[in-house]
Enzyme design. Sequence first.
Site, PDB file in Angstrom:
ATOM      1  N   GLU A 117      -3.628   2.173   0.415  1.00 36.92           N
ATOM      2  CA  GLU A 117      -2.587   1.162   0.572  1.00 36.92           C
ATOM      3  C   GLU A 117      -2.571   0.157  -0.579  1.00 36.92           C
ATOM      4  O   GLU A 117      -1.515  -0.256  -1.046  1.00 36.92           O
ATOM      5  CB  GLU A 117      -2.815   0.428   1.895  1.00 36.92           C
ATOM      6  CG  GLU A 117      -1.536   0.085   2.610  1.00 36.92           C
ATOM      7  CD  GLU A 117      -1.808  -0.357   4.046  1.00 36.92           C
ATOM      8  OE1 GLU A 117      -2.029   0.533   4.895  1.00 36.92           O
ATOM      9  OE2 GLU A 117      -1.840  -1.565   4.294  1.00 36.92           O
ATOM     10  N   ASP A 118      -3.750  -0.258  -1.023  1.00 38.47           N
ATOM     11  CA  ASP A 118      -3.818  -1.366  -1.989  1.00 38.47           C
ATOM     12  C   ASP A 118      -4.194  -0.960  -3.409  1.00 38.47           C
ATOM     13  O   ASP A 118      -4.051  -1.764  -4.333  1.00 38.47           O
ATOM     14  CB  ASP A 118      -4.829  -2.425  -1.501  1.00 38.47           C
ATOM     15  CG  ASP A 118      -4.356  -3.104  -0.221  1.00 38.47           C
ATOM     16  OD1 ASP A 118      -3.138  -3.078   0.045  1.00 38.47           O
ATOM     17  OD2 ASP A 118      -5.203  -3.634   0.513  1.00 38.47           O
TER      18      ASP A 118
END
Length: 186
Positions: A65-66
């Site tokens: 996600e990051d």
Amino acid sequence: MDTALTRVIDAIAFAAHAHRLQKRKDAEGTPYINHPVELVRILAVEARVQDTDVLCAAALHDYLEDCCGGEGQPTLEEGRRMLEHRFGASVRLLVEAVTDDKSLPKAERKRLQVEHAAHIPEGARLIKLADKIANLRDIATSPPADWPLYRRRDYFDWAGQLVDRLRGTHAALEAVFDQAFAARPV
Ligand code: ZN
């Protein structure tokens, strides 16, 4: 041959490198990696979870996600392949199960997390529980500087709805969540 311990250490080191330039949203801007390490600690120390795949995936839970899919980052597909190559298919699947689709608006992602919670694999439910415990504790003690009371309360309420869909997964972790939830701002 990798032992359980070396796999978990390697996952933490991999996450530390991947998140090295990121900070949490709290006023002190603490290093992002503190958060995945806290999930591993909650699972291993507070809940006595010993499943190495779950502990590795907890360390890596925000990697796709990051740390993937953005400017100057590996693509999502490269990230998935990297996880599978280094930590195996079951760790990759657990991380995928706790990764939001970032192409969707934030509110829709939060709604889908609640909707999907009951259908994800058991190991992913353990990671979700630990993630919400860590986040509630952080919001209660050192919230993001720009979060007014209503936003902190909304996060607690959303986390409560999500965890209600996960009940029956791990009694001890659910009790730890309920303790964290008792600090809901009023
Ligand atoms: Zn997280």
